[in-house]
Design an enzyme around this catalytic site. Sequence first.
Site, PDB file in Angstrom:
ATOM      1  CE1 TYR A  77      -3.578   2.662   0.574  1.00 34.07           C
ATOM      2  CE2 TYR A  77      -2.276   3.347   2.476  1.00 34.07           C
ATOM      3  CZ  TYR A  77      -3.306   3.577   1.584  1.00 34.07           C
ATOM      4  OH  TYR A  77      -4.065   4.718   1.681  1.00 34.07           O
ATOM      5  CE  LYS A  84      -3.224   5.575  -1.617  1.00 37.62           C
ATOM      6  NZ  LYS A  84      -4.205   6.296  -2.451  1.00 37.62           N
ATOM      7  CB  THR A 135     -13.847   6.161   3.867  1.00 39.88           C
ATOM      8  OG1 THR A 135     -12.519   5.621   3.773  1.00 39.88           O
ATOM      9  CG2 THR A 135     -13.795   7.681   3.766  1.00 39.88           C
TER      10      THR A 135
END
Length: 238
Positions: A113, A117, A150
């Site tokens: 991840y 990014k 979220t």
Amino acid sequence: VEFLYCDLASMKSIRQFVQQFKAKNCPLHVLVNNAGVMLVPERKTEDGFEEHFGLNYLGHFLLTNLLLDPLKQSGTHSHNARIITVSSATHYVGKLHLNDLQSRCSYSPHGAYAQSKLALVLFTYRLQHLLTANGSHVTANVVDPGVVNTELYKHVFWVVKVVKWMTAWLFFKTPEEGASTTIYAAVSPEMEGAGGCYLYNEERTKSADVAYDEELQRRLWTESCKMVGISDEASRLP
């Protein structure tokens, strides 16, 4: 508002979307690259890419490149078209493994991840360099939205989910608050003509030192072109 379907984990879907969009002959003034997954178990996209790298990064890389023509046609000297790519503070701890971008040697959800990014920041800086070299009226900036409440956290460890549920109201941004810097980058008069910026809380700030490595930016761009099957026109530019 008009909706067109696009699966960022599918190179075929991205190409179909771009074809449908271009057929409409609409101007394109703002492109926001915001899709993403986080900490998913090791798995591949339909094209065989590690999912973090394939969806978070390569999907946006291909989409942006295929939409550069309408962006360039829509931008003017006084009103540049704008590309905004959403990264994360996680990029500060990310490492780009050019010899193993698919994390085949050793898979870590956190590492994969963070690498995706970091790749988005490197991509944005290289893209702005190329846009400037071409004299295009298009700017490219990268945004850190902060920690936002979220569904992105659905793959974290259950203890983290419990802590998030208990503290999100205090420490996490709402989706509306999380979107504020992206909106600022997209429409603020203060950002007119400004590109190659890393934005957090509607302010320009410094990204990870490694993200400014121009040789690394070039190498990632060239490798990305090979992976998604587009020509590396940038190779003819400085």
